[in-house]
Design a protein around this motif. Structure first.
Motif, PDB file in Angstrom:
ATOM      1  N   PRO A 272      42.294  30.913  45.468  1.00 31.80           N
ATOM      2  CA  PRO A 272      40.887  31.117  45.093  1.00 31.80           C
ATOM      3  C   PRO A 272      40.046  31.650  46.249  1.00 31.80           C
ATOM      4  O   PRO A 272      39.060  32.351  46.025  1.00 31.80           O
TER       5      PRO A 272
ATOM      6  N   GLN B 213      44.430  37.922  36.941  1.00 34.95           N
ATOM      7  CA  GLN B 213      45.483  36.943  36.675  1.00 34.95           C
ATOM      8  C   GLN B 213      46.742  37.267  37.488  1.00 34.95           C
ATOM      9  O   GLN B 213      47.400  36.369  38.018  1.00 34.95           O
TER      10      GLN B 213
ATOM     11  N   PRO C  17      37.109  32.264  37.879  1.00 32.71           N
ATOM     12  CA  PRO C  17      36.919  30.813  37.873  1.00 32.71           C
ATOM     13  C   PRO C  17      37.720  30.176  36.730  1.00 32.71           C
ATOM     14  O   PRO C  17      38.042  30.857  35.754  1.00 32.71           O
ATOM     15  N   MET C  18      38.033  28.908  36.882  1.00 36.18           N
ATOM     16  CA  MET C  18      38.796  28.179  35.845  1.00 36.18           C
ATOM     17  C   MET C  18      40.065  28.917  35.469  1.00 36.18           C
ATOM     18  O   MET C  18      40.392  29.103  34.296  1.00 36.18           O
ATOM     19  N   ALA C  19      40.778  29.366  36.510  1.00 40.02           N
ATOM     20  CA  ALA C  19      41.976  30.186  36.262  1.00 40.02           C
ATOM     21  C   ALA C  19      43.058  29.382  35.557  1.00 40.02           C
ATOM     22  O   ALA C  19      43.202  28.175  35.772  1.00 40.02           O
ATOM     23  N   PHE C  20      43.806  30.058  34.762  1.00 42.19           N
ATOM     24  CA  PHE C  20      45.025  29.490  34.180  1.00 42.19           C
ATOM     25  C   PHE C  20      46.072  29.493  35.299  1.00 42.19           C
ATOM     26  O   PHE C  20      46.440  30.550  35.807  1.00 42.19           O
TER      27      PHE C  20
ATOM     28  N   GLY D 136      38.492  33.388  43.549  1.00 41.46           N
ATOM     29  CA  GLY D 136      37.904  32.270  42.817  1.00 41.46           C
ATOM     30  C   GLY D 136      36.571  32.630  42.177  1.00 41.46           C
ATOM     31  O   GLY D 136      36.230  32.133  41.104  1.00 41.46           O
TER      32      GLY D 136
ATOM     33  N   THR E 261      47.924  23.976  34.853  1.00 44.08           N
ATOM     34  CA  THR E 261      47.627  24.019  33.424  1.00 44.08           C
ATOM     35  C   THR E 261      48.876  23.772  32.597  1.00 44.08           C
ATOM     36  O   THR E 261      48.810  23.289  31.461  1.00 44.08           O
TER      37      THR E 261
END
Ligand code: THU
Length: 129
Positions: A94, A86, A117-120, A113, A124
């Protein structure tokens, strides 16, 4: 980058885990910043190597990471912990490549990435207007 990361690893303060980590990030400016893990007797206060390298980069005025090296002495390549992923995401993309190394060189290369994956991320936080 590996040399700088290895030098940082040699200075790691890891008396509790005995697991030394060195990191080096390359900024968009081309400058390199290294860091090591800094443990604390109050264990959760420990700072990871990646955070140390990122702190040095930010203090010097750089903001974009284009490549990173993480080196450990263990038998297995050391994937960055979740918190470090993070923290890297704050300044990397990514597609930024992370090289997980042993003392002898690169063992695994993965993109941020792939590891997060699907990082905050900033999107967001967006709310409907
Ligand atoms: N550590 C790092 O420096 N970076 C990581 O991504 C994973 C873990 C450090 C923290 C602690 O000093 C030692 O490794 C054992 O967890």
């Amino acid at each position: 980058m590996l040399d700088l990361a290895r030098q940082a690893l040699a200075n790691a303060h890891a008396p509790y885990s005995r697991f030394r980590v060195g990191a080096c990030v390359r900024a968009a400016s081309g400058r390199l910043y290294a860091g090591c893990n800094v443990e604390n007797v109050s264990y959760p206060v420990t700072q990871c190597a990646e955070a140390s390298a990122i702190g040095a980069m930010v203090a010097a005025g750089d903001r974009r990471i284009v490549e990173a090296v993480i080196v450990t002495e263990g038998a297995e390549p050391c994937p960055p912990c979740g918190r470090c992923r993070q923290q890297l995401a704050e300044f990397a993309s990514p597609d930024t490549r992370l090289h997980l190394c042993g003392p002898e060189g690169v063992r695994v290369t993965a993109t941020l990435g792939e590891l997060l994956p699907m990082a905050f991320g900033p999107n967001t936080l967006k709310r409907p207007t």
